[in-house]
Design a protein around this motif. Structure first.
Motif, PDB file in Angstrom:
ATOM      1  N   GLU A 137     -14.994  13.726 -11.027  1.00  0.00           N
ATOM      2  CA  GLU A 137     -15.998  14.151 -12.162  1.00  0.00           C
ATOM      3  C   GLU A 137     -17.437  13.590 -12.184  1.00  0.00           C
ATOM      4  O   GLU A 137     -17.148  12.172 -12.243  1.00  0.00           O
ATOM      5  N   LYS A 138     -18.514  14.242 -11.973  1.00  0.00           N
ATOM      6  CA  LYS A 138     -19.751  13.520 -11.954  1.00  0.00           C
ATOM      7  C   LYS A 138     -20.170  12.531 -13.211  1.00  0.00           C
ATOM      8  O   LYS A 138     -20.863  11.402 -12.878  1.00  0.00           O
ATOM      9  N   ARG A 139     -19.709  13.054 -14.266  1.00  0.00           N
ATOM     10  CA  ARG A 139     -20.002  12.149 -15.611  1.00  0.00           C
ATOM     11  C   ARG A 139     -19.436  10.823 -15.428  1.00  0.00           C
ATOM     12  O   ARG A 139     -19.912   9.733 -15.881  1.00  0.00           O
ATOM     13  N   LYS A 388     -29.480   7.751 -11.695  1.00  0.00           N
ATOM     14  CA  LYS A 388     -30.131   9.003 -11.519  1.00  0.00           C
ATOM     15  C   LYS A 388     -30.958   8.950 -10.222  1.00  0.00           C
ATOM     16  O   LYS A 388     -30.773   9.909  -9.688  1.00  0.00           O
ATOM     17  N   VAL A 395     -26.921  16.190 -10.442  1.00  0.00           N
ATOM     18  CA  VAL A 395     -26.474  15.134 -11.376  1.00  0.00           C
ATOM     19  C   VAL A 395     -27.505  15.020 -12.246  1.00  0.00           C
ATOM     20  O   VAL A 395     -28.610  14.495 -12.099  1.00  0.00           O
ATOM     21  N   SER A 396     -27.518  15.576 -13.423  1.00  0.00           N
ATOM     22  CA  SER A 396     -28.665  15.447 -14.413  1.00  0.00           C
ATOM     23  C   SER A 396     -28.541  14.154 -15.120  1.00  0.00           C
ATOM     24  O   SER A 396     -27.632  13.527 -15.380  1.00  0.00           O
ATOM     25  N   LYS A 398     -28.640  13.962 -18.227  1.00  0.00           N
ATOM     26  CA  LYS A 398     -27.962  14.285 -19.278  1.00  0.00           C
ATOM     27  C   LYS A 398     -26.437  13.747 -19.039  1.00  0.00           C
ATOM     28  O   LYS A 398     -25.602  13.191 -19.825  1.00  0.00           O
ATOM     29  N   ASP A 399     -26.044  14.392 -17.801  1.00  0.00           N
ATOM     30  CA  ASP A 399     -24.607  13.937 -17.192  1.00  0.00           C
ATOM     31  C   ASP A 399     -24.323  12.470 -17.286  1.00  0.00           C
ATOM     32  O   ASP A 399     -23.333  12.025 -17.642  1.00  0.00           O
ATOM     33  N   GLY A 403     -21.569  10.644 -19.633  1.00  0.00           N
ATOM     34  CA  GLY A 403     -20.729   9.517 -18.948  1.00  0.00           C
ATOM     35  C   GLY A 403     -20.694   8.259 -19.492  1.00  0.00           C
ATOM     36  O   GLY A 403     -19.816   7.829 -19.460  1.00  0.00           O
TER      37      GLY A 403
END
Length: 433
Positions: A137-139, A388, A395-396, A398-399, A403
């Motif tokens: 999961e990216k976060r 980032k 992937v932002s 915000k993510d 996370g």
């Protein structure tokens, strides 16, 4: 003018200069020169040069460029890649195994880097693409690296502790040792959180399959060099065999030996490491000069001393003052980088904590634990932007921020623990030879 009004006016002017984009060194320097001219007079300008020379003419500061150069050489040697590869083989079967390996790699790399941004960049460049390609999961992937990289500010050799020890005239070796247990404690808390969360929600981090025990044992040779370097420095500082500056010099030599032994260190890479070290060292030098002048002017005007006396006269609980200081630091972490926070607030806070009877070594390490959160606190958390820049376009920011949120809470718990139980910091320094 009343002392509290003058102090408030000085701090407001400083924050305004920083907000409009003036670099921290020039903000501190310009404000200090103005204060000298207004309150001390032009005939006292000689104090500016003598104060600056006295601050820079310090053997302990030699450790800063040496530790930076050592970290640059280790980074160019690809040792962080090898460490992540080995650790991922051993932790792959655990829930969130690659994220656990990333945290362990951050902890290991932090022990030779001295800076959180370097740790986040070095490990993130390898671990983030690997975890995302494995279906993590990216976060979780990005947030964990952003938080793990911040350990570089706490686990020795820490550049911030060298600066603090120089400004406050405390033992850098004791500060280094004071950061070991809190750093390992936070790393363990991050790893425990990852394992529990991934055990509850296995879809967040698919387990790595197909790794044999033969592959695991064969991978161990990849970390002997960086492990030896980290342990050699820590043991030397703990036993008092040499000063941090001398240990940093030997560390640079060993890092070069490791780089050439791995046959990955080119002359171009060495030139790049030298140039990067020069840039970072010059920046730190200018900031130190400006901060020492700022602290001298404040002390000359008796502002920190009067603030300390006022707090003592109010019969305020010393621990209430510590809580208030930490709240201020957390707020400043949202708008300033840790180096700026350290250099702006130390001339004001250290006289207060000394007047209240607190140990400056404990306060220094607690200070770094607090400002470690600034690396992942919006809107200025540097590690958030580093990840980032490394992460894929889907992937932002915000993510990454979401996370990193749980790790901010864990950092807060760690900060509370070192405040409530000072021996977490002071036990290891108290056993030093």
């Amino acid at each position: 003018m009343e002392w509290w009004l003058l102090l408030s006016l000085i701090l407001v002017c400083l924050l305004l200069l920083i907000f409009i984009g003036v670099p921290i060194a020039f903000s501190l320097g310009a404000l200090s020169l103005t204060l000298v001219l207004v309150f001390l007079g032009p005939d006292k300008l000689m104090l500016v040069s003598t104060t600056a020379f006295g601050q820079i003419n310090n053997f302990a500061l030699a450790a800063i460029p040496l530790f930076i150069f050592m970290a640059e050489i280790i980074l160019h040697s690809g040792v962080s890649t090898d460490a992540f590869d080995m650790l991922s083989k051993w932790t792959g079967r655990l829930p969130g195994g690659l994220a656990v390996a990333s945290q362990l790699t951050c902890t290991l790399f932090a022990s030779v880097s001295g800076a959180s941004t370097a740790t986040a960049a070095a490990v993130g460049r390898i671990a983030v693409p690997e975890m995302l390609s494995r279906g993590y999961e990216k976060r979780l992937s990005c947030g964990s690296i952003a938080a793990g990289g911040a350990l570089g500010a706490l686990i020795p050799p820490s550049i911030y502790m060298i600066i603090y020890g120089t400004l406050v005239e405390e033992s850098i070796g004791q500060l280094f040792m004071g950061g070991v247990v809190p750093g390992l404690m936070l790393s363990g808390m991050f790893i425990t959180y990852i394992i529990i969360r991934c055990a509850i929600s296995p879809q967040l981090a698919p387990r790595v399959e197909g790794i044999t025990w033969r592959e695991r044992w064969r991978s161990l040779y990849k970390v002997w060099a960086i492990l030896f370097l980290a342990l050699a420095m820590l043991i030397s500082i703990y036993l008092g065999i040499a000063t941090p500056a001398e240990i940093a010099g030997v560390g640079c030599f060993l890092a070069l030996v490791i780089g050439f032994a791995y046959r990955r260190l080119t002359w171009k890479a060495i030139k790049g490491a030298f140039l990067s070290t020069c840039r970072i060292t010059c920046f730190i030098g200018w900031v130190l000069v400006a901060a020492s002048l700022f602290g001298f002017v404040l002390s000359y005007l008796q502002l920190p001393q009067q603030l300390s006396q006022w707090l003592v006269e109010q019969s305020a609980s010393p621990w209430l003052v510590i809580v208030g200081i930490n709240i201020i630091l957390i707020f400043l972490g949202c708008i300033m980088d840790p180096a700026g926070i350290l250099l702006v607030t130390i001339p004001i806070f250290v006289p207060i904590i000394k007047a209240l009877g607190f140990d400056p070594v404990w306060f220094g390490v607690m200070f770094v634990v607090n400002t470690e959160m600034a690396q992942i606190t919006p809107p200025l958390g540097l590690n958030l932007y580093i990840i980032k820049g490394i992460a894929p376009s889907n992937v932002s920011l915000k993510d990454i921020l979401i996370g990193a949120g749980p790790f901010m809470l864990l950092d807060s718990v760690g900060l509370a623990l070192v405040i409530i139980f000072p021996q977490i910091i002071l036990w290891l320094p108290s056993t030093m030879m």
